[in-house]
Scaffold this motif. Sequence first.
Motif, PDB file in Angstrom:
ATOM      1  N   ALA A 110     -34.375  22.966 -35.815  1.00 12.56           N
ATOM      2  CA  ALA A 110     -35.239  22.029 -36.512  1.00 12.56           C
ATOM      3  C   ALA A 110     -35.971  21.059 -35.906  1.00 12.56           C
ATOM      4  N   LEU A 111     -35.313  20.262 -35.060  1.00 14.69           N
ATOM      5  CA  LEU A 111     -35.677  19.285 -34.431  1.00 14.69           C
ATOM      6  C   LEU A 111     -36.809  19.661 -33.222  1.00 14.69           C
ATOM      7  N   ALA A 112     -36.418  20.799 -32.630  1.00  8.80           N
ATOM      8  CA  ALA A 112     -37.455  21.608 -31.386  1.00  8.80           C
ATOM      9  C   ALA A 112     -38.489  21.936 -32.410  1.00  8.80           C
ATOM     10  N   ALA A 113     -38.504  22.495 -33.404  1.00  9.16           N
ATOM     11  CA  ALA A 113     -39.821  22.906 -34.176  1.00  9.16           C
ATOM     12  C   ALA A 113     -40.578  22.045 -34.222  1.00  9.16           C
ATOM     13  N   ALA A 114     -40.031  20.713 -35.132  1.00 10.19           N
ATOM     14  CA  ALA A 114     -40.862  19.693 -35.512  1.00 10.19           C
ATOM     15  C   ALA A 114     -41.484  19.048 -34.195  1.00 10.19           C
ATOM     16  N   VAL A 192     -35.630  18.672 -48.934  1.00 13.29           N
ATOM     17  CA  VAL A 192     -36.319  19.495 -48.001  1.00 13.29           C
ATOM     18  C   VAL A 192     -37.396  18.603 -47.334  1.00 13.29           C
ATOM     19  N   GLU A 193     -37.249  18.700 -45.987  1.00 13.28           N
ATOM     20  CA  GLU A 193     -38.016  18.084 -45.056  1.00 13.28           C
ATOM     21  C   GLU A 193     -38.943  19.042 -44.285  1.00 13.28           C
ATOM     22  N   CYS A 194     -40.209  18.810 -44.381  1.00 14.21           N
ATOM     23  CA  CYS A 194     -41.197  19.767 -43.909  1.00 14.21           C
ATOM     24  C   CYS A 194     -41.918  19.425 -42.685  1.00 14.21           C
ATOM     25  N   SER A 195     -41.790  20.101 -41.592  1.00  9.17           N
ATOM     26  CA  SER A 195     -42.510  19.656 -40.593  1.00  9.17           C
ATOM     27  C   SER A 195     -43.662  20.805 -40.329  1.00  9.17           C
ATOM     28  N   VAL A 196     -44.993  20.217 -40.505  1.00  6.97           N
ATOM     29  CA  VAL A 196     -46.241  21.054 -40.479  1.00  6.97           C
ATOM     30  C   VAL A 196     -47.114  20.405 -39.330  1.00  6.97           C
ATOM     31  N   PRO A 197     -47.996  21.424 -38.708  1.00  3.43           N
ATOM     32  CA  PRO A 197     -49.102  20.708 -37.735  1.00  3.43           C
ATOM     33  C   PRO A 197     -49.716  19.853 -38.443  1.00  3.43           C
ATOM     34  N   ALA A 198     -50.275  18.872 -37.459  1.00  5.42           N
ATOM     35  CA  ALA A 198     -51.025  17.617 -38.005  1.00  5.42           C
ATOM     36  C   ALA A 198     -52.111  18.051 -38.572  1.00  5.42           C
ATOM     37  N   PRO A 199     -52.718  17.099 -39.655  1.00  6.30           N
ATOM     38  CA  PRO A 199     -53.741  17.530 -40.552  1.00  6.30           C
ATOM     39  C   PRO A 199     -54.856  17.526 -39.570  1.00  6.30           C
ATOM     40  N   ARG A 200     -56.309  18.120 -39.857  1.00  5.85           N
ATOM     41  CA  ARG A 200     -57.228  17.929 -39.058  1.00  5.85           C
ATOM     42  C   ARG A 200     -58.560  17.095 -39.516  1.00  5.85           C
ATOM     43  N   MET A 201     -59.043  16.233 -39.081  1.00  4.69           N
ATOM     44  CA  MET A 201     -60.117  15.320 -39.072  1.00  4.69           C
ATOM     45  C   MET A 201     -61.237  16.214 -38.682  1.00  4.69           C
ATOM     46  N   LEU A 202     -62.488  16.540 -38.916  1.00  4.94           N
ATOM     47  CA  LEU A 202     -63.689  17.051 -38.441  1.00  4.94           C
ATOM     48  C   LEU A 202     -64.526  16.093 -38.604  1.00  4.94           C
ATOM     49  N   VAL A 203     -65.116  15.621 -37.436  1.00  3.84           N
ATOM     50  CA  VAL A 203     -66.098  14.601 -37.315  1.00  3.84           C
ATOM     51  C   VAL A 203     -67.564  15.268 -36.901  1.00  3.84           C
ATOM     52  N   PHE A 204     -68.419  15.231 -37.571  1.00  2.33           N
ATOM     53  CA  PHE A 204     -69.673  15.974 -37.162  1.00  2.33           C
ATOM     54  C   PHE A 204     -70.660  14.637 -36.983  1.00  2.33           C
ATOM     55  N   GLY A 205     -71.316  14.780 -35.640  1.00  2.00           N
ATOM     56  CA  GLY A 205     -72.325  13.677 -35.367  1.00  2.00           C
ATOM     57  C   GLY A 205     -71.678  12.809 -34.170  1.00  2.00           C
ATOM     58  N   ALA A 206     -72.111  13.192 -32.737  1.00  2.00           N
ATOM     59  CA  ALA A 206     -71.502  12.648 -31.618  1.00  2.00           C
ATOM     60  C   ALA A 206     -72.381  11.159 -31.528  1.00  2.00           C
ATOM     61  N   ILE A 207     -72.039  10.216 -32.449  1.00  4.60           N
ATOM     62  CA  ILE A 207     -72.670   8.915 -32.094  1.00  4.60           C
ATOM     63  C   ILE A 207     -71.582   7.724 -31.909  1.00  4.60           C
ATOM     64  N   ASP A 208     -71.940   6.473 -31.670  1.00  2.00           N
ATOM     65  CA  ASP A 208     -70.947   5.803 -31.482  1.00  2.00           C
ATOM     66  C   ASP A 208     -69.901   5.533 -32.436  1.00  2.00           C
TER      67      ASP A 208
END
Length: 383
Positions: A110-114, A192-208
Amino acid sequence: MLDIADELNRWVRQGRDFAVATVVAVGGSAPRQPGAALAVDGEGAATGSVSGGCVEGAVYDLCRQALEDGGTVVERFGYNDEDAFAVGLTCGGTIDILVTPVRGGVFPAALAAAASGEAAALVRIADGPEELRGAALLVRPDGSYEGGLGGHLALDRTAAAEARALLDAGRTGTVEIGADGSRCGQPLTLLVECSVPAPRMLVFGAIDFADALTRVGAFLGYRVTVCDARPVFATRARFPDADEIVVEWPHRYLKAEADAGRLDSRTVLCVLTHDAKFDVPLLELALGLPVAYVGAMGSRRTHLDRDERLREAGVTDRELARLRSPIGLDLGGRTPEETALSIGAEIVAHRRGGSGVALTGAHTPIHKDPPAQPAEAGRVAVR
């Protein structure tokens, strides 16, 4: 305990014995939620937290005791008005702590998976017969499982099904079922402890502003992608903290990700381009996707013009109501970092059900639990 899996996985590989104290239930204004953990190894080293400091010393001693006698215990901590110097939570809430030594079984897997970012659920008996308490089951996304809860085979099957439902939702929580796997008979409470891949943040626009937002997003635990159609701006040198940089028209990239099933109900979309030729086709698609958050940068004038263009493109009022625009909370900020902070704050408030107003003078709960989904109401407590 999966919240500190990286460190515990190292302990396992090093052959260190340790005990883990895990929050299994909370009441009132408790600082940590179910799944939060403190671990102590045989040399006395500690990692993690169960209360933000209120009861860490007492829980540390319980872990040392578990290492000595090999026993599993559940202890409740709460504030005692009659004895303010007793060990308890100064915030006034209560927490139940499951303390167990970790020696083999399904825990290493379980720890290795997480630690590697794989999806997996660790099920443990948090309340029930003493001889079953602490038994563990590891459940994979396909419903397969290993280990056992020490009871009937039907119990393992039912627990695995319940865990898979929470795993699909990416949530940690408790479930009550019968000891024989049915809804009847002597009840058991499962953590029940759940390990899931990190949620995604999609940033549109390559500005400062996007550079500052990638740092805030990473800090909040998101896997951040920056997308822009202009290769001169979408570069690794400009966005060193992004997990991924994509040169593509934003709406085309978003459609490809949606078609590939790489977006989910935890995904947040931040549109910083404030250019109609990018914004309109992108938001037309984004507002119809089952993602967690869609925000768009721009002045109020830009917002009104964008709304009109989106309506002309066929976006409904219901879909437009999902759009957070102008993006972010009103912090009065001006710099890219201050703006990124306001966007991150709005994302957290939206996720947790916060109002975004100052806590000073307010009479609302500081910590809020998201409402249970209809299928889960009355059955599962989640964070």
